[in-house]
Scaffold this motif. Structure first.
Motif, short mmCIF file in Angstrom:
data_model
loop_
_atom_site.label_atom_id
_atom_site.label_comp_id
_atom_site.label_asym_id
_atom_site.label_seq_id
_atom_site.Cartn_x
_atom_site.Cartn_y
_atom_site.Cartn_z
N MET A 135 0.84 -1.20 0.00
CA MET A 135 0.00 0.00 0.00
C MET A 135 0.88 1.25 0.00
SD MET A 135 -2.99 1.00 2.71
CE MET A 135 -3.96 2.49 2.50
N LYS A 136 0.50 2.24 -0.82
CA LYS A 136 1.29 3.46 -0.92
C LYS A 136 0.86 4.48 0.12
CE LYS A 136 2.16 3.10 -5.90
NZ LYS A 136 2.02 3.80 -7.20
N VAL A 149 14.69 3.22 3.45
CA VAL A 149 14.42 2.00 2.67
C VAL A 149 12.99 2.08 2.14
CG1 VAL A 149 16.03 0.47 3.87
CG2 VAL A 149 13.72 0.77 4.77
N ASN A 150 12.75 1.34 1.06
CA ASN A 150 11.40 1.32 0.47
C ASN A 150 10.78 -0.07 0.42
OD1 ASN A 150 11.04 4.16 -0.29
ND2 ASN A 150 12.75 3.80 -1.68
N SER A 151 11.53 -1.10 0.83
CA SER A 151 11.00 -2.45 0.76
C SER A 151 11.76 -3.36 1.72
CB SER A 151 11.12 -3.01 -0.66
OG SER A 151 12.48 -3.19 -1.00
N GLU A 152 11.17 -4.50 2.03
CA GLU A 152 11.85 -5.48 2.87
C GLU A 152 13.05 -6.07 2.14
OE1 GLU A 152 9.47 -8.02 5.64
OE2 GLU A 152 7.80 -7.32 4.39
N LYS A 153 13.00 -6.10 0.81
CA LYS A 153 14.15 -6.57 0.04
C LYS A 153 15.36 -5.68 0.30
CE LYS A 153 15.79 -7.45 -4.66
NZ LYS A 153 15.49 -7.38 -6.11
N GLU A 154 15.15 -4.36 0.31
CA GLU A 154 16.24 -3.44 0.62
C GLU A 154 16.76 -3.67 2.03
OE1 GLU A 154 16.14 0.79 -0.43
OE2 GLU A 154 14.30 0.36 -1.54
N VAL A 155 15.85 -3.91 2.96
CA VAL A 155 16.25 -4.18 4.35
C VAL A 155 17.20 -5.37 4.40
CG1 VAL A 155 15.44 -5.01 6.59
CG2 VAL A 155 14.20 -3.18 5.42
N ASN A 156 16.82 -6.46 3.74
CA ASN A 156 17.64 -7.67 3.76
C ASN A 156 19.00 -7.45 3.10
OD1 ASN A 156 15.64 -9.16 5.07
ND2 ASN A 156 14.66 -9.75 3.14
N GLU A 157 19.02 -6.66 2.04
CA GLU A 157 20.29 -6.37 1.36
C GLU A 157 21.23 -5.59 2.27
OE1 GLU A 157 19.02 -4.36 -2.14
OE2 GLU A 157 18.55 -6.20 -3.24
N PHE A 186 12.85 -1.75 11.64
CA PHE A 186 12.44 -0.96 10.48
C PHE A 186 10.94 -0.76 10.49
CE2 PHE A 186 12.19 -5.34 8.86
CZ PHE A 186 10.95 -5.34 8.22
N ARG A 187 10.50 0.25 9.76
CA ARG A 187 9.07 0.46 9.50
C ARG A 187 8.92 1.00 8.09
NH1 ARG A 187 6.82 5.06 13.52
NH2 ARG A 187 4.98 4.80 12.23
N ILE A 188 7.96 0.44 7.37
CA ILE A 188 7.76 0.78 5.96
C ILE A 188 6.26 0.91 5.71
CG2 ILE A 188 8.07 0.00 3.57
CD1 ILE A 188 10.43 -1.70 4.56
N GLY A 189 5.89 1.89 4.90
CA GLY A 189 4.50 2.03 4.48
C GLY A 189 3.73 3.01 5.35
N GLU A 235 9.52 10.03 14.44
CA GLU A 235 8.38 10.11 13.52
C GLU A 235 8.82 9.89 12.07
OE1 GLU A 235 6.65 13.92 14.46
OE2 GLU A 235 5.44 13.04 16.06
N LEU A 236 9.58 8.81 11.87
CA LEU A 236 10.10 8.48 10.55
C LEU A 236 9.37 7.28 9.96
CD1 LEU A 236 13.90 8.77 11.37
CD2 LEU A 236 12.57 10.38 10.00
N ASP A 237 9.21 7.28 8.64
CA ASP A 237 8.68 6.14 7.91
C ASP A 237 9.67 5.73 6.83
OD1 ASP A 237 6.19 5.53 9.11
OD2 ASP A 237 5.29 7.27 8.17
N ASN A 238 9.53 4.49 6.36
CA ASN A 238 10.44 3.94 5.34
C ASN A 238 11.89 4.06 5.79
OD1 ASN A 238 7.97 3.82 4.00
ND2 ASN A 238 8.89 4.21 2.01
N VAL A 239 12.15 3.50 6.96
CA VAL A 239 13.45 3.66 7.62
C VAL A 239 13.92 2.33 8.22
CG1 VAL A 239 14.53 4.66 9.68
CG2 VAL A 239 13.23 6.11 8.14
N LEU A 240 15.22 2.11 8.15
CA LEU A 240 15.88 0.98 8.81
C LEU A 240 16.98 1.52 9.71
CD1 LEU A 240 16.82 -2.05 9.15
CD2 LEU A 240 18.25 -1.65 7.12
N VAL A 241 17.05 1.00 10.93
CA VAL A 241 18.16 1.32 11.84
C VAL A 241 18.78 0.02 12.30
CG1 VAL A 241 18.88 2.42 13.99
CG2 VAL A 241 17.08 3.47 12.61
N THR A 242 20.09 -0.11 12.12
CA THR A 242 20.82 -1.27 12.61
C THR A 242 21.81 -0.81 13.68
OG1 THR A 242 22.65 -1.11 11.01
CG2 THR A 242 20.70 -2.35 10.33
#
Length: 220
Positions: A1-2, A32-40, A59-62, A92-99
């Motif tokens: 969902m966009k 990030v924009n997808s779980e694929k990017e997260v895994n990469e 992470f949180r996306i969408g 208050e971030l979306d489409n983000v990954l933190v490691t």
């Protein structure tokens, strides 16, 4: 969902270190924009830190973070992934990954110590990013015959909230355009009115031979 509303995300990644009792915590925050990017990215972090003890992430996306995950990666349950995720929510971030990569320093920190260390590494990494607001867009394929090309390009270029992202003129005029979602209806109607050389009327139905707009991902 966009996304249907503007949202804040990370433009340029940020990295930071936090130390506690000889343990080193290396945080990285990125968009990030997808779980694929997260895994990469997780695979890249593992390759870059082969001697680390843990690589905790969240992470949180969408829209509203509808896709999310927090991983403790072997640390005590709830001690590490959740504090990292809470920093994402706090910013208050979306489409983000933190490691957060941990190098064990020989002393156990206990759950309170882990919670603080992972949270601080995440917070500092986020602080070192640059962020931006993203306005959701609708994407359209525009098809026109050559007779409309010159006028169509004049009407589209420089229009606020509209961007031409690709073009092909080999078999006619074919353009991929993006329009800011909140401006879509008015922008399309203004384009049609200008092409038909009639005053703008938001309720007027206009059809132009040899000119069609198809929503990408929509019903056309």
């Amino acid at each position: 969902m966009k996304h249907q509303k503007p949202y804040k995300t990370i433009d340029q990644p940020g990295e930071a270190e936090f130390r506690d009792r000889n343990s080193k915590f290396v945080g990285l925050a990125c968009g990030v924009n997808s779980e694929k990017e997260v895994n990469e990215i997780l695979e890249e972090r593992k390759s870059a830190h082969p001697k680390s003890r843990h690589i905790v992430f969240a992470f949180r996306i969408g829209p509203g973070g509808e896709v999310y995950r927090a991983s403790d990666d072997g640390e005590p349950s709830g001690s590490s992934g959740l504090p990292v995720f809470n920093q994402i929510k706090s910013a208050e971030l979306d489409n983000v990954l933190v490691t957060v990569v941990r190098y064990f320093g020989g002393t156990k920190l206990g759950i309170p110590g882990l919670t603080n260390a992972y949270g601080e590494a995440a917070r500092l990494a986020i602080e070192n990013t640059t962020t931006r607001w993203v306005k959701p867009v609708d994407e359209f394929l525009v098809q026109a015959n050559y007779a409309h090309m010159g006028k169509l390009m004049d009407v589209l270029k420089g229009r606020p909230g509209l961007e031409i992202i690709a073009s092909d003129f080999t078999g006619g005029v074919e353009l991929h355009i993006e329009i800011e979602k909140e401006l879509t209806a008015e922008t399309l109607q203004r384009i049609l009115c200008e092409m038909a050389e009639v005053p703008y009327d938001p309720h007027r139905k206009i059809e132009i031979d040899g000119l069609k707009f198809y929503e990408v991902g929509g019903e056309g």
